[in-house]
Write an enzyme that holds these catalytic residues in place. Structure first.
Site, PDB file in Angstrom:
ATOM      1  N   TYR A   1       4.118 -12.952  38.155  1.00 22.22           N
ATOM      2  CA  TYR A   1       5.496 -12.504  38.243  1.00 22.22           C
ATOM      3  C   TYR A   1       6.112 -13.051  39.531  1.00 22.22           C
ATOM      4  O   TYR A   1       5.655 -14.061  40.043  1.00 22.22           O
ATOM      5  CB  TYR A   1       5.597 -10.964  38.067  1.00 22.22           C
ATOM      6  CG  TYR A   1       6.971 -10.632  37.580  1.00 22.22           C
ATOM      7  CD1 TYR A   1       7.390 -11.067  36.320  1.00 22.22           C
ATOM      8  CD2 TYR A   1       7.888  -9.990  38.382  1.00 22.22           C
ATOM      9  CE1 TYR A   1       8.681 -10.866  35.888  1.00 22.22           C
ATOM     10  CE2 TYR A   1       9.186  -9.780  37.949  1.00 22.22           C
ATOM     11  CZ  TYR A   1       9.573 -10.219  36.703  1.00 22.22           C
ATOM     12  OH  TYR A   1      10.867 -10.035  36.291  1.00 22.22           O
TER      13      TYR A   1
ATOM     14  N   ARG B   1      20.792 -15.474  34.617  1.00 24.14           N
ATOM     15  CA  ARG B   1      20.635 -15.105  36.032  1.00 24.14           C
ATOM     16  C   ARG B   1      19.168 -14.774  36.281  1.00 24.14           C
ATOM     17  O   ARG B   1      18.796 -13.634  36.460  1.00 24.14           O
ATOM     18  CB  ARG B   1      21.557 -13.925  36.351  1.00 24.14           C
ATOM     19  CG  ARG B   1      21.911 -13.776  37.793  1.00 24.14           C
ATOM     20  CD  ARG B   1      21.556 -12.429  38.308  1.00 24.14           C
ATOM     21  NE  ARG B   1      20.217 -12.059  37.910  1.00 24.14           N
ATOM     22  CZ  ARG B   1      19.633 -10.921  38.207  1.00 24.14           C
ATOM     23  NH1 ARG B   1      20.255 -10.012  38.863  1.00 24.14           N
ATOM     24  NH2 ARG B   1      18.395 -10.661  37.840  1.00 24.14           N
TER      25      ARG B   1
ATOM     26  N   LYS C   1       7.206 -10.318  32.461  1.00 28.24           N
ATOM     27  CA  LYS C   1       7.502  -8.884  32.519  1.00 28.24           C
ATOM     28  C   LYS C   1       6.652  -8.125  31.504  1.00 28.24           C
ATOM     29  O   LYS C   1       6.117  -7.059  31.793  1.00 28.24           O
ATOM     30  CB  LYS C   1       8.990  -8.670  32.217  1.00 28.24           C
ATOM     31  CG  LYS C   1       9.516  -7.463  32.892  1.00 28.24           C
ATOM     32  CD  LYS C   1      10.686  -7.760  33.773  1.00 28.24           C
ATOM     33  CE  LYS C   1      10.958  -6.659  34.738  1.00 28.24           C
ATOM     34  NZ  LYS C   1      12.064  -6.859  35.618  1.00 28.24           N
TER      35      LYS C   1
ATOM     36  N   GLU D   1      17.199  -8.162  30.189  1.00 26.87           N
ATOM     37  CA  GLU D   1      16.610  -8.725  31.407  1.00 26.87           C
ATOM     38  C   GLU D   1      17.366  -9.959  31.877  1.00 26.87           C
ATOM     39  O   GLU D   1      17.596 -10.876  31.088  1.00 26.87           O
ATOM     40  CB  GLU D   1      15.146  -9.102  31.090  1.00 26.87           C
ATOM     41  CG  GLU D   1      14.376  -9.728  32.223  1.00 26.87           C
ATOM     42  CD  GLU D   1      14.050  -8.733  33.327  1.00 26.87           C
ATOM     43  OE1 GLU D   1      13.975  -7.516  33.055  1.00 26.87           O
ATOM     44  OE2 GLU D   1      13.873  -9.178  34.471  1.00 26.87           O
TER      45      GLU D   1
ATOM     46  N   ASP E   1      17.013  -4.417  35.741  1.00 24.52           N
ATOM     47  CA  ASP E   1      17.636  -4.895  36.988  1.00 24.52           C
ATOM     48  C   ASP E   1      18.570  -3.833  37.557  1.00 24.52           C
ATOM     49  O   ASP E   1      18.747  -3.732  38.770  1.00 24.52           O
ATOM     50  CB  ASP E   1      18.421  -6.191  36.733  1.00 24.52           C
ATOM     51  CG  ASP E   1      17.540  -7.254  36.095  1.00 24.52           C
ATOM     52  OD1 ASP E   1      16.439  -7.480  36.617  1.00 24.52           O
ATOM     53  OD2 ASP E   1      17.926  -7.818  35.059  1.00 24.52           O
TER      54      ASP E   1
ATOM     55  N   ASN F   1      14.910 -10.714  46.826  1.00 22.86           N
ATOM     56  CA  ASN F   1      13.726 -11.517  46.492  1.00 22.86           C
ATOM     57  C   ASN F   1      14.102 -12.988  46.378  1.00 22.86           C
ATOM     58  O   ASN F   1      15.242 -13.286  46.062  1.00 22.86           O
ATOM     59  CB  ASN F   1      13.170 -11.074  45.124  1.00 22.86           C
ATOM     60  CG  ASN F   1      12.645  -9.666  45.168  1.00 22.86           C
ATOM     61  OD1 ASN F   1      11.931  -9.292  46.072  1.00 22.86           O
ATOM     62  ND2 ASN F   1      13.026  -8.870  44.171  1.00 22.86           N
TER      63      ASN F   1
HETATM   64  P1  NAD Z   1      23.830  -9.757  41.548  1.00 16.06           P
HETATM   65  O1  NAD Z   1      24.145 -11.191  41.447  1.00 16.06           O
HETATM   66  O2  NAD Z   1      24.185  -8.851  40.397  1.00 16.06           O
HETATM   67  O3  NAD Z   1      24.528  -9.142  42.860  1.00 16.06           O
HETATM   68  C1  NAD Z   1      24.548  -9.768  44.121  1.00 16.06           C
HETATM   69  C2  NAD Z   1      25.637  -9.131  44.964  1.00 16.06           C
HETATM   70  O4  NAD Z   1      25.550  -9.649  46.274  1.00 16.06           O
HETATM   71  C3  NAD Z   1      27.050  -9.380  44.480  1.00 16.06           C
HETATM   72  O5  NAD Z   1      27.786  -8.188  44.573  1.00 16.06           O
HETATM   73  C4  NAD Z   1      27.595 -10.373  45.484  1.00 16.06           C
HETATM   74  O6  NAD Z   1      29.004 -10.235  45.679  1.00 16.06           O
HETATM   75  C5  NAD Z   1      26.863  -9.967  46.734  1.00 16.06           C
HETATM   76  N1  NAD Z   1      26.802 -11.017  47.742  1.00 16.06           N
HETATM   77  C6  NAD Z   1      26.577 -12.332  47.569  1.00 16.06           C
HETATM   78  N2  NAD Z   1      26.655 -12.961  48.769  1.00 16.06           N
HETATM   79  C7  NAD Z   1      26.927 -12.026  49.697  1.00 16.06           C
HETATM   80  C8  NAD Z   1      27.135 -12.054  51.087  1.00 16.06           C
HETATM   81  N3  NAD Z   1      27.050 -13.186  51.767  1.00 16.06           N
HETATM   82  N4  NAD Z   1      27.408 -10.903  51.705  1.00 16.06           N
HETATM   83  C9  NAD Z   1      27.489  -9.744  51.017  1.00 16.06           C
HETATM   84  N5  NAD Z   1      27.302  -9.658  49.696  1.00 16.06           N
HETATM   85  C10 NAD Z   1      27.018 -10.782  49.040  1.00 16.06           C
HETATM   86  O7  NAD Z   1      22.278  -9.673  41.836  1.00 16.06           O
HETATM   87  P2  NAD Z   1      21.323  -8.396  41.766  1.00 16.06           P
HETATM   88  O8  NAD Z   1      20.652  -8.317  40.443  1.00 16.06           O
HETATM   89  O9  NAD Z   1      22.070  -7.216  42.222  1.00 16.06           O
HETATM   90  O10 NAD Z   1      20.184  -8.794  42.801  1.00 16.06           O
HETATM   91  C11 NAD Z   1      20.490  -8.944  44.172  1.00 16.06           C
HETATM   92  C12 NAD Z   1      19.203  -9.131  44.960  1.00 16.06           C
HETATM   93  O11 NAD Z   1      18.409  -7.961  44.844  1.00 16.06           O
HETATM   94  C13 NAD Z   1      18.335 -10.290  44.478  1.00 16.06           C
HETATM   95  O12 NAD Z   1      17.851 -11.007  45.567  1.00 16.06           O
HETATM   96  C14 NAD Z   1      17.198  -9.608  43.779  1.00 16.06           C
HETATM   97  O13 NAD Z   1      15.989 -10.337  43.917  1.00 16.06           O
HETATM   98  C15 NAD Z   1      17.089  -8.296  44.526  1.00 16.06           C
HETATM   99  N6  NAD Z   1      16.468  -7.250  43.706  1.00 16.06           N
HETATM  100  C16 NAD Z   1      15.409  -6.561  44.239  1.00 16.06           C
HETATM  101  C17 NAD Z   1      14.795  -5.594  43.499  1.00 16.06           C
HETATM  102  C18 NAD Z   1      13.649  -4.839  44.106  1.00 16.06           C
HETATM  103  O14 NAD Z   1      13.363  -5.001  45.233  1.00 16.06           O
HETATM  104  N7  NAD Z   1      12.965  -3.996  43.374  1.00 16.06           N
HETATM  105  C19 NAD Z   1      15.217  -5.312  42.204  1.00 16.06           C
HETATM  106  C20 NAD Z   1      16.315  -6.011  41.687  1.00 16.06           C
HETATM  107  C21 NAD Z   1      16.934  -6.987  42.458  1.00 16.06           C
END
Ligand code: NAD
Length: 554
Positions: free
Chosen positions: A105, A158, A176, A247, A271, A410
Site C-alpha cells: 500500500y 485522484r 486496499k 476510492e 478518504d 502522504n
Molecule cells: P484533496 O485534494 O481533496 O484536498 C486538498 C486540500 O488542500 C484542498 O482543500 C486544497 O485547497 C488544499 N491545499 C492545496 N494546496 C494548499 C496550500 N498550499 N495551502 C493550503 N491548502 C492547500 O485531498 P485529500 O483527500 O483531502 O488529501 C489531502 C492530503 O491528506 C493528502 O496528502 C493525503 O495523502 C492525506 N491523507 C491522509 C490520510 C491519513 O493520514 N490517514 C487520509 C487521507 C488523506
C-alpha cells in the site's frame, strides 16, 4: 506410491486438479501440498519432491523480498506471489505487516500506479470502461466468484497525492482490498477491485503507448453521471450483498457520489469517512495525554478537501455527542485552503467547505490564521510539505501546553512537518501524528514514538462489520463508533511514549472489535439484512480468514 489415509476429506467433483490447481491462486499451496494431496489431486511430478510447510515458504518469500534492491521490485514480487498463492501471500503480509504494508500500500503502491502500464503482468480485478456502456450488467457476470461482499471502486482521477492516473490507478483498489483481507481477514474471494475507465486528462498517459486504459480524455458531466448510475445499478443487482467503497475519486465527485449513493447502496468513502474516524481516534488519545476535555478544543486545518472535511465533520459529531450545539461545534473547526482562511465573505468556496465558512476577516497565511483562531489542534491535510513552519509550530506551543500537531499528508515527503520538527519546536510538548510512518525521535532524554494515523485501522473493520450484519447502509455513526473502539485500544504504555494509536501488530484485533461494534449498530438501527443473532461476535469470527492454515478445499 504413498497410500491414502482417511484424514483427507472427499474432493468435490468440480475441484481443479493437476496444473489447473497449481494455477489457481485461491487453492494453490505450491510446495506445501502434502504427498497425500499430491496423490489425490494429480500433482505428482508437477512439483519438486520435497514437501515444505508454510513456515519454510514464508522464509523463502521474505528472503526474496529482502533481497530486492527497490520497493517497486518488492511490490512486483509480492503481487506475483498474490497471483500464484493467495494464502501464502496473506500469511506473509499478516506476519510482517510493518514491513510489507508500505510496499503493498502507500507509499510504494503510488509508485506502482505511476508505472502500472510498464510493470503490468497479469490483470487483477475488473476494468469497466466507457466502451462497456449499456452492457455493464452482463460484463459483471464474467467475475468468477459469486459471493462478493466488498467492492473497492475508483475512476483513477485522484490517486493518493498523485493526481489523475486513469486506469493505471487499479493498484489502489487491489492494494486496499489486500488490506481488507490482511487486516480484517475478509476472504479474498469476497473482495472485488474495480476500475472505471472514463478516460484520463493526464497528458503523459495519453502519450504513453503502454498506458492500459482508453487513450482519450475524461468523460464529464451528465454522461459521467449516467455511466456511474449504470455501474451502481448493475453492481448492486449482480452482488446485492456487497458493500461499495468509493476510492480516490476527484474531490468534487467524491463528495457528490457519497451523498448521492449513501442512502441507496451500502457505500462509503474511505478518504472522507475513514480518515475522519482515524483522526478522531487520535484526538481522543491525545486528550488522554493532555487530560483536556474535547469540548474545550479548537482545530485549525490546513487543507479543506476530502480528508479535512471528513475529519471536521466527525469532530463535530463527537462534540454534538458530548452535548454541544452543532452550530457551535462547527465554529470549533476552522480551515485554511490554498486561497487562505475559509470564511464567509469568500465567493469561491466549493459546496463542501460552506458549513465551515465562519464570519472572519480574510487571512492568507497559516501563521496569521493560527494567531487568529488560537487552535489547540493543527491538522495538515493539504498535500503540501513543510507548511508547518517553525513559527507556526512555536505559536501552537504558546497557545497550548500540549498542542496536537497532526501532519497527515502522504507520502512522508509531503508531510506538513517532520516528527522531529514538531517535538523539537515545542520542546517535547507536541502530541504528534502523521499519515506516513516516521521513526522514533530522541529529544530531551526521552524517546517519542510518533503515531501513524493510518486508515487501515478503520476501514477493514468497518467493512467486516458491514458484511457481518449485511447492512443496508454504512453510516457516519459507524465511523464515529469505530473511532471510539480504536481509541479504546490505545494503552497507557502507548501514551507514555507519545503514541496515540495501537501498534500495527494489534490491527486484526482492532478490526475484529470495530466489526462487532459496526454490526451492533446495524442491528440497533434496523439496517441489518442478516438474520437476527445473539452472537454477533461469533458471526464476525466465522467470517475471518486465517492465512496461517491452508484449507483443504475452498
Ligand atoms: P484533496 O485534494 O481533496 O484536498 C486538498 C486540500 O488542500 C484542498 O482543500 C486544497 O485547497 C488544499 N491545499 C492545496 N494546496 C494548499 C496550500 N498550499 N495551502 C493550503 N491548502 C492547500 O485531498 P485529500 O483527500 O483531502 O488529501 C489531502 C492530503 O491528506 C493528502 O496528502 C493525503 O495523502 C492525506 N491523507 C491522509 C490520510 C491519513 O493520514 N490517514 C487520509 C487521507 C488523506
Amino acid at each position: 506410491m504413498e497410500t491414502l489415509t482417511p484424514r483427507m476429506p472427499k474432493v468435490p467433483p468440480d475441484f481443479p486438479r493437476g496444473v489447473k490447481l497449481l494455477h489457481d491462486p485461491v487453492r494453490n499451496k505450491g510446495s506445501a501440498f502434502t504427498l497425500e494431496e499430491r496423490n489425490l489431486l494429480g500433482l505428482r511430478g508437477l512439483l519438486p519432491p520435497r514437501v515444505m510447510d508454510q513456515d519454510i515458504q514464508v522464509r523463502r518469500v521474505m528472503d526474496n523480498v529482502r533481497g530486492k534492491t527497490t520497493d517497486l521490485e518488492r511490490y512486483i514480487y509480492l503481487v506475483s506471489l498474490q497471483d500464484r498463492n493467495e494464502t501464502l501471500f496473506y500469511r506473509v503480509v499478516v506476519d510482517h505487516l510493518d514491513e510489507i504494508m508500505p510496499i503493498i500500500y502507500t507509499p510504494t503502491v503510488g509508485q506502482a500506479c505511476v508505472q502500472y502500464g510498464h510493470i503490468f503482468r497479469r490483470p487483477r480485478g475488473m476494468f469497466i470502461s466507457l466502451e462497456d456502456r449499456g452492457c455493464v450488467g452482463d460484463m459483471l457476470m464474467n467475475w468468477p466468484h459469486e459471493d462478493v461482499r466488498i467492492i473497492v471502486v475508483t475512476d483513477g482521477e485522484r490517486i493518493l497525492g498523485l493526481g489523475d492516473q486513469g486506469a493505471d490507478g487499479m493498484g489502489i483498489p487491489v492494494g486496499k482490498l489486500s488490506l481488507y483481507s490482511a487486516c480484517a481477514g475478509i476472504h479474498p474471494t469476497k473482495c472485488l477491485p474495480i476500475t472505471l475507465d472514463v478516460g484520463t486528462d493526464n497528458p503523459d498517459l495519453l502519450r504513453d503507448p503502454l498506458y492500459v486504459g482508453l487513450p482519450r480524455r475524461r468523460l464529464r458531466g451528465q454522461a459521467y453521471e449516467d455511466f456511474l448510475e449504470e455501474f451502481m445499478e448493475a453492481v448492486t443487482k449482480r452482488f446485492p450483498r456487497a458493500v461499495v467503497q468509493l476510492e480516490d475519486f476527484a474531490t468534487a465527485n467524491a463528495f457528490h457520489l457519497l451523498e448521492k449513493y449513501r442512502g441507496q447502496v451500502a457505500s462509503f468513502d474511505d478518504d472522507i469517512q475513514g480518515t475522519g474516524s482515524v483522526a478522531l481516534a487520535g484526538i481522543y488519545s491525545a486528550l488522554r495525554i493532555s487530560e483536556q476535555p474535547l469540548l474545550d478544543q479548537r482545530f485549525l486545518f490546513l487543507g479543506a478537501g476530502e480528508a479535512g472535511i471528513g475529519i471536521g465533520d466527525l469532530i463535530v459529531a463527537a462534540m454534538v455527542d458530548e452535548g454541544m450545539d452543532e452550530a457551535e461545534a462547527r465554529k470549533r473547526c476552522w480551515f485554511v485552503d490554498s486561497k487562505g482562511l475559509v470564511e464567509s465573505s469568500r465567493k469561491d468556496l466549493a459546496h463542501h467547505k460552506l458549513p465551515y465558512a465562519h464570519d472572519h476577516e480574510p487571512l492568507t497565511g497559516l501563521l496569521e490564521a493560527v494567531k487568529a483562531v488560537r487552535p489547540t489542534g493543527l491538522i495538515g491535510v493539504s498535500g503540501v510539505p513543510q507548511t508547518f513552519t517553525r513559527p507556526v509550530i512555536e505559536a501552537m506551543g504558546e497557545i497550548s501546553e500540549r498542542p496536537m500537531i497532526f501532519a497527515l499528508s502522504n507520502p512522508t515527503s509531503k508531510a506538513e512537518c517532520t516528527a522531529r520538527q514538531a517535538y523539537t519546536w515545542t520542546r517535547g510538548r507536541a502530541i504528534f501524528a502523521s499519515g506516513s510512518p516516521f521513526d522514533p525521535v530522541d529529544y530531551g532524554g526521552r524517546t517519542f514514538v510518533p503515531g501513524q494515523g493510518n486508515n487501515a485501522y478503520i476501514f477493514p473493520g468497518v467493512g467486516l462489520g458491514a458484511i457481518a450484519a449485511d447492512t443496508r447502509e454504512v453510516t457516519d455513526e459507524m465511523f464515529f463508533e469505530a473511532a471510539k473502539v480504536l481509541a479504546s485500544m490505545v494503552t497507557d504504555r502507548d501514551l507514555q511514549i507519545g503514541r496515540i494509536y495501537p501498534s500495527l501488530g494489534m490491527i486484526r484485533e482492532v478490526s475484529r472489535r470495530i466489526a462487532i461494534r459496526v454490526a451492533e449498530i446495524a442491528y440497533e438501527r434496523g439496517l441489518a439484512r442478516a438474520a437476527q443473532t445473539d452472537d454477533i461476535e461469533g458471526v464476525v469470527g466465522d467470517l475471518i480468514f486465517d492465512p496461517h492454515e491452508y484449507s483443504h478445499y475452498v
